[in-house]
Design a protein around this motif. Structure first.
Motif, PDB file in Angstrom:
ATOM      1  N   THR A   1     -16.030   4.437  10.187  1.00 53.75           N
ATOM      2  CA  THR A   1     -15.187   3.298  10.529  1.00 53.75           C
ATOM      3  C   THR A   1     -13.728   3.598  10.237  1.00 53.75           C
ATOM      4  OG1 THR A   1     -17.026   1.793  10.022  1.00 53.75           O
ATOM      5  CG2 THR A   1     -14.826   0.828  10.130  1.00 53.75           C
ATOM      6  N   ALA A   2     -13.465   4.290   9.135  1.00 58.43           N
ATOM      7  CA  ALA A   2     -12.090   4.602   8.747  1.00 58.43           C
ATOM      8  C   ALA A   2     -11.401   5.490   9.771  1.00 58.43           C
ATOM      9  CB  ALA A   2     -12.070   5.252   7.376  1.00 58.43           C
ATOM     10  N   ARG A   3     -12.162   6.371  10.409  1.00 60.71           N
ATOM     11  CA  ARG A   3     -11.560   7.262  11.402  1.00 60.71           C
ATOM     12  C   ARG A   3     -11.007   6.490  12.599  1.00 60.71           C
ATOM     13  NH1 ARG A   3     -16.556  10.185  10.569  1.00 60.71           N
ATOM     14  NH2 ARG A   3     -16.254  11.817   8.996  1.00 60.71           N
TER      15      ARG A   3
ATOM     16  N   ARG B   1      -3.621  -0.609   7.900  1.00 61.43           N
ATOM     17  CA  ARG B   1      -5.020  -0.333   8.248  1.00 61.43           C
ATOM     18  C   ARG B   1      -5.945  -1.025   7.252  1.00 61.43           C
ATOM     19  NH1 ARG B   1      -5.641   5.578   7.414  1.00 61.43           N
ATOM     20  NH2 ARG B   1      -4.260   5.049   5.683  1.00 61.43           N
ATOM     21  N   LEU B   2      -6.817  -1.857   7.774  1.00 61.08           N
ATOM     22  CA  LEU B   2      -7.746  -2.591   6.911  1.00 61.08           C
ATOM     23  C   LEU B   2      -9.171  -2.152   7.175  1.00 61.08           C
ATOM     24  CD1 LEU B   2      -6.500  -6.304   6.957  1.00 61.08           C
ATOM     25  CD2 LEU B   2      -5.998  -4.517   5.292  1.00 61.08           C
ATOM     26  N   LEU B   3      -9.926  -1.941   6.097  1.00 64.86           N
ATOM     27  CA  LEU B   3     -11.349  -1.683   6.193  1.00 64.86           C
ATOM     28  C   LEU B   3     -12.064  -2.862   5.546  1.00 64.86           C
ATOM     29  CD1 LEU B   3     -13.053   1.736   5.766  1.00 64.86           C
ATOM     30  CD2 LEU B   3     -14.230  -0.365   5.146  1.00 64.86           C
ATOM     31  N   VAL B   4     -12.915  -3.523   6.310  1.00 64.96           N
ATOM     32  CA  VAL B   4     -13.585  -4.745   5.853  1.00 64.96           C
ATOM     33  C   VAL B   4     -15.011  -4.422   5.445  1.00 64.96           C
ATOM     34  CG1 VAL B   4     -14.255  -7.101   6.461  1.00 64.96           C
ATOM     35  CG2 VAL B   4     -12.159  -6.100   7.433  1.00 64.96           C
TER      36      VAL B   4
ATOM     37  N   ASP C   1      -7.316   7.701   1.020  1.00 62.87           N
ATOM     38  CA  ASP C   1      -6.424   7.268   2.096  1.00 62.87           C
ATOM     39  C   ASP C   1      -7.206   6.965   3.372  1.00 62.87           C
ATOM     40  OD1 ASP C   1      -3.952   6.546   3.138  1.00 62.87           O
ATOM     41  OD2 ASP C   1      -3.584   8.537   3.979  1.00 62.87           O
ATOM     42  N   LEU C   2      -8.401   6.401   3.207  1.00 68.23           N
ATOM     43  CA  LEU C   2      -9.194   6.004   4.369  1.00 68.23           C
ATOM     44  C   LEU C   2      -8.655   4.717   4.991  1.00 68.23           C
ATOM     45  CD1 LEU C   2     -12.783   6.652   2.954  1.00 68.23           C
ATOM     46  CD2 LEU C   2     -11.345   8.190   4.298  1.00 68.23           C
ATOM     47  N   ALA C   3      -7.968   3.904   4.194  1.00 67.99           N
ATOM     48  CA  ALA C   3      -7.387   2.653   4.675  1.00 67.99           C
ATOM     49  C   ALA C   3      -6.234   2.282   3.757  1.00 67.99           C
ATOM     50  CB  ALA C   3      -8.434   1.548   4.709  1.00 67.99           C
ATOM     51  N   ASP C   4      -5.376   1.402   4.250  1.00 65.73           N
ATOM     52  CA  ASP C   4      -4.262   0.911   3.441  1.00 65.73           C
ATOM     53  C   ASP C   4      -4.650  -0.300   2.606  1.00 65.73           C
ATOM     54  OD1 ASP C   4      -2.454   2.821   4.525  1.00 65.73           O
ATOM     55  OD2 ASP C   4      -2.297   1.586   6.333  1.00 65.73           O
TER      56      ASP C   4
ATOM     57  N   LYS D   1       0.196   5.463  -3.352  1.00 68.01           N
ATOM     58  CA  LYS D   1       0.167   6.674  -4.163  1.00 68.01           C
ATOM     59  C   LYS D   1      -0.787   6.464  -5.333  1.00 68.01           C
ATOM     60  CE  LYS D   1       4.899   8.132  -3.112  1.00 68.01           C
ATOM     61  NZ  LYS D   1       6.235   8.474  -3.673  1.00 68.01           N
ATOM     62  N   MET D   2      -1.954   7.060  -5.226  1.00 67.04           N
ATOM     63  CA  MET D   2      -2.914   7.013  -6.322  1.00 67.04           C
ATOM     64  C   MET D   2      -3.052   8.407  -6.899  1.00 67.04           C
ATOM     65  SD  MET D   2      -5.864   4.466  -4.842  1.00 67.04           S
ATOM     66  CE  MET D   2      -6.800   4.536  -6.372  1.00 67.04           C
ATOM     67  N   ARG D   3      -3.584   8.495  -8.081  1.00 67.48           N
ATOM     68  CA  ARG D   3      -3.714   9.776  -8.753  1.00 67.48           C
ATOM     69  C   ARG D   3      -4.639  10.708  -7.989  1.00 67.48           C
ATOM     70  NH1 ARG D   3      -5.562   8.660 -14.671  1.00 67.48           N
ATOM     71  NH2 ARG D   3      -6.719   7.017 -13.611  1.00 67.48           N
ATOM     72  N   SER D   4      -4.146  11.925  -7.733  1.00 68.10           N
ATOM     73  CA  SER D   4      -4.930  12.992  -7.117  1.00 68.10           C
ATOM     74  C   SER D   4      -5.652  12.545  -5.858  1.00 68.10           C
ATOM     75  CB  SER D   4      -5.962  13.533  -8.129  1.00 68.10           C
ATOM     76  OG  SER D   4      -5.312  13.966  -9.292  1.00 68.10           O
ATOM     77  N   PRO D   5      -4.934  11.964  -4.883  1.00 68.70           N
ATOM     78  CA  PRO D   5      -5.621  11.595  -3.640  1.00 68.70           C
ATOM     79  C   PRO D   5      -6.105  12.824  -2.915  1.00 68.70           C
ATOM     80  CG  PRO D   5      -3.251  11.428  -3.356  1.00 68.70           C
ATOM     81  CD  PRO D   5      -3.479  11.748  -4.812  1.00 68.70           C
ATOM     82  N   LEU D   6      -7.274  12.747  -2.334  1.00 65.50           N
ATOM     83  CA  LEU D   6      -7.859  13.858  -1.586  1.00 65.50           C
ATOM     84  C   LEU D   6      -7.949  13.478  -0.122  1.00 65.50           C
ATOM     85  CD1 LEU D   6     -10.736  14.846  -4.027  1.00 65.50           C
ATOM     86  CD2 LEU D   6      -8.497  15.927  -3.780  1.00 65.50           C
ATOM     87  N   PRO D   7      -7.940  14.441   0.778  1.00 61.00           N
ATOM     88  CA  PRO D   7      -8.011  14.112   2.192  1.00 61.00           C
ATOM     89  C   PRO D   7      -9.330  13.460   2.560  1.00 61.00           C
ATOM     90  CG  PRO D   7      -8.300  16.467   1.838  1.00 61.00           C
ATOM     91  CD  PRO D   7      -7.863  15.895   0.527  1.00 61.00           C
ATOM     92  N   ALA D   8      -9.264  12.572   3.555  1.00 62.36           N
ATOM     93  CA  ALA D   8     -10.464  11.858   3.995  1.00 62.36           C
ATOM     94  C   ALA D   8     -11.276  12.752   4.913  1.00 62.36           C
ATOM     95  CB  ALA D   8     -10.068  10.583   4.731  1.00 62.36           C
TER      96      ALA D   8
END
Length: 509
Positions: free
Chosen positions: A359-361, A368-371, A407-410, A483-490
């Motif tokens: 869904t995030a893609r 961007r919202l993920l419900v 960072d899958l959604a804002d 900006k969260m600690r150590s974000p990794l790519p989705a």
């Protein structure tokens, strides 16, 4: 705006218990003044009503109006549970055991009307005895005791007093049986609602006190009486329909109520399954289960833990709340299989994570919202970017952390049932407490709360939910980059490094 705690529709069962205790206490108080003799029963009731109106008279009104309110609570509770489809599947037990509560409630109320021995009591006694005489149970007609003078004795009143005491005791026992399969049942309303109910009862008791309708006279048939339409709605129908038709109606109604949980049959999802290799016996799943479907038993494998979870499939509604409570239910784990201590076989945590990633893609643009939506709520599958599940409490708090840190959604929206009508009883409550760090597993402090919205709306409040989500999306779009600690790519779980993460990243204690 009032909270759900002050909403009577959200406290029907608790109010029913509350009014029962008012009836019990006021009945004991009235019995001090009541004389069970055939000649003195009416006079004793008149004495307490008029000579001691300021305490015993008020108690009589409390007794009467609280009994009526209990009937109202039971009737509305039955209709509400039917409207929310809370009577089928494993919920059949509570629905089925509610039927004898209805019968016993009416039996206790009707015997109470006899004790006053006024014209209404004479009418109720005569019609009731004629109804009972229609059944081929008694050898001698009971009704003859009320159509001829000199045949009724004080022994009858002693019998009625016994029935009026014994039936409510049995009613209380069935009320206890009624809630046996429910975890944390509400048997006491919030104090504020209880106080408001008492004040309302007091006001009505003073404004319109319960009064007798003149002494009963077996030499005369009561011409007109004032009926309590909550307890005696079928009595006039005995004249219009006949006793047999009234019994047929009562039998058909009882049979319909008893068979409703199986008409039509409900397809049940498979019960949750325990995976002992990921279960440390923490008992969170058993604590959070709304239907007592999980219990802790002695360990059956070689792992160094004293207990393990055991599921009773006949009680499980497959809501997934236990999945969200398990400390091993964290999407941060770099495992293609992603197994947890307890999981839904038809909707495992692995599939939930995959749906979130898929869904995030499809999300794009600012805000961007993920419900994450409950399938019984207003947002179930009606909006883009929605992941539907049996209950929002199935989603562990670490899933929100996972969505934002990858960072899958804002922003993330938790969209469940109405706060006062959670389909799975405790889903809304447990989600609120987990997010507030009042219940394990809790949402970690590093997760920005301004990027999380909780919307509790029923399936009838779709427009309200859509407006709330749209407003939240506009708000999130105005926020600075996350900006969260150590974000990794989705990326897909299989593309993540294979090294074991520290306990903090896995959201484990």
């Amino acid at each position: 705006m009032f909270s759900p705690a002050l909403n009577p529709l959200a406290q029907l069962g608790a109010l029913g218990f509350f009014f029962f205790w008012i009836v019990a206490v006021s009945g004991i108080y009235l019995f001090i003044f009541f004389d069970t003799g055939i000649e003195r029963a009416y006079q004793s009731v008149e004495y307490l009503t008029h000579d001691h109106w300021f305490h015993a008279g008020v108690m009589r009104s409390f007794h009467r109006y609280a009994s009526d309110l209990m009937v109202v609570m039971v009737a509305v509770h039955l209709l509400r549970e039917f409207a929310y489809d809370h009577y089928r599947g494993v919920r059949w037990y509570s629905w089925f055991t509610g039927l004898p509560i209805i019968w016993l409630l009416y039996a206790s109320g009707i015997t109470g009307y006899w004790l006053v021995w006024d014209k209404l009591a004479q009418y109720v006694a005569l019609v009731s005895s004629e109804l009972l005489d229609w059944l081929p149970v008694f050898g001698e007609p009971i009704a003859r005791n009320f159509i001829a003078t000199g045949t009724l004795t004080s022994r009858f009143f002693s019998l009625m007093v016994f029935m009026h005491v014994a039936v409510p005791l049995f009613l209380l026992f069935i009320m206890w049986v009624h809630i046996l399969r429910i975890s944390r049942p509400k048997v006491n309303p919030p104090r504020a609602l209880a106080l408001l109910s008492l004040v309302a009862l007091l006001a009505v008791s003073i404004w319109n006190p319960a009064l007798s309708q003149g002494h009963a006279d077996l030499a005369k048939v009561p011409a007109t009486v004032g009926l309590d339409w909550l307890y005696l709605p079928l009595y006039p129908l005995t004249t219009l329909w006949g006793n047999g038709a009234v019994w047929a109606f009562l039998g058909a109604f009882s049979l319909m109520i008893a068979l409703m949980p199986w008409l039509p049959p409900l397809r049940r999802a498979k019960a949750v399954e325990v995976h002992l290799d990921h279960c440390n016996g923490c008992a969170r799943c058993a604590e959070d289960c709304p239907y007592e479907a999980i219990r802790m038993v002695g360990r059956t494998d070689n792992l160094p833990f004293p207990t393990q979870a055991q599921v009773n499939p006949s009680l499980c509604v497959s809501c997934g709340i236990c999945v969200g409570s398990c400390p091993s239910s964290t999407p941060f784990r770099r495992s293609e299989e992603l197994r947890t201590g307890i999981d839904l076989p038809e909707y495992p945590l692995k599939e939930l994570r995959e749906r979130v990633l898929e869904t995030a893609r499809g999300l794009s643009g600012p805000g961007r919202l993920l419900v994450l939506a409950c399938e019984h709520g207003a947002a179930a599958g009606r909006l883009e970017g929605t992941v539907v599940m049996p209950c929002v409490a199935m989603a562990p708090p670490s899933l929100i952390d996972y969505i934002l840190s990858r960072d899958l959604a804002d922003g993330v929206v938790i969209a469940g049932c109405a706060e006062s009508a959670c389909y799975n009883r405790l889903g809304v409550k447990w989600t609120e407490e987990r997010f507030a760090a009042q219940r394990d597993p809790y949402l970690r402090a590093r997760v920005p709360r301004e990027r999380i919205a909780k919307i509790w709306a029923s399936a009838l409040q779709v427009r309200h939910a859509e407006a709330e989500i749209a407003a939240f999306g506009a708000k999130v779009a105005q926020l600075p980059p996350l900006k969260m600690r150590s974000p990794l790519p989705a990326s897909a779980p299989s593309a993540q490094p294979k090294a074991r993460e520290p306990a903090e990243a896995r959201n484990e204690p």
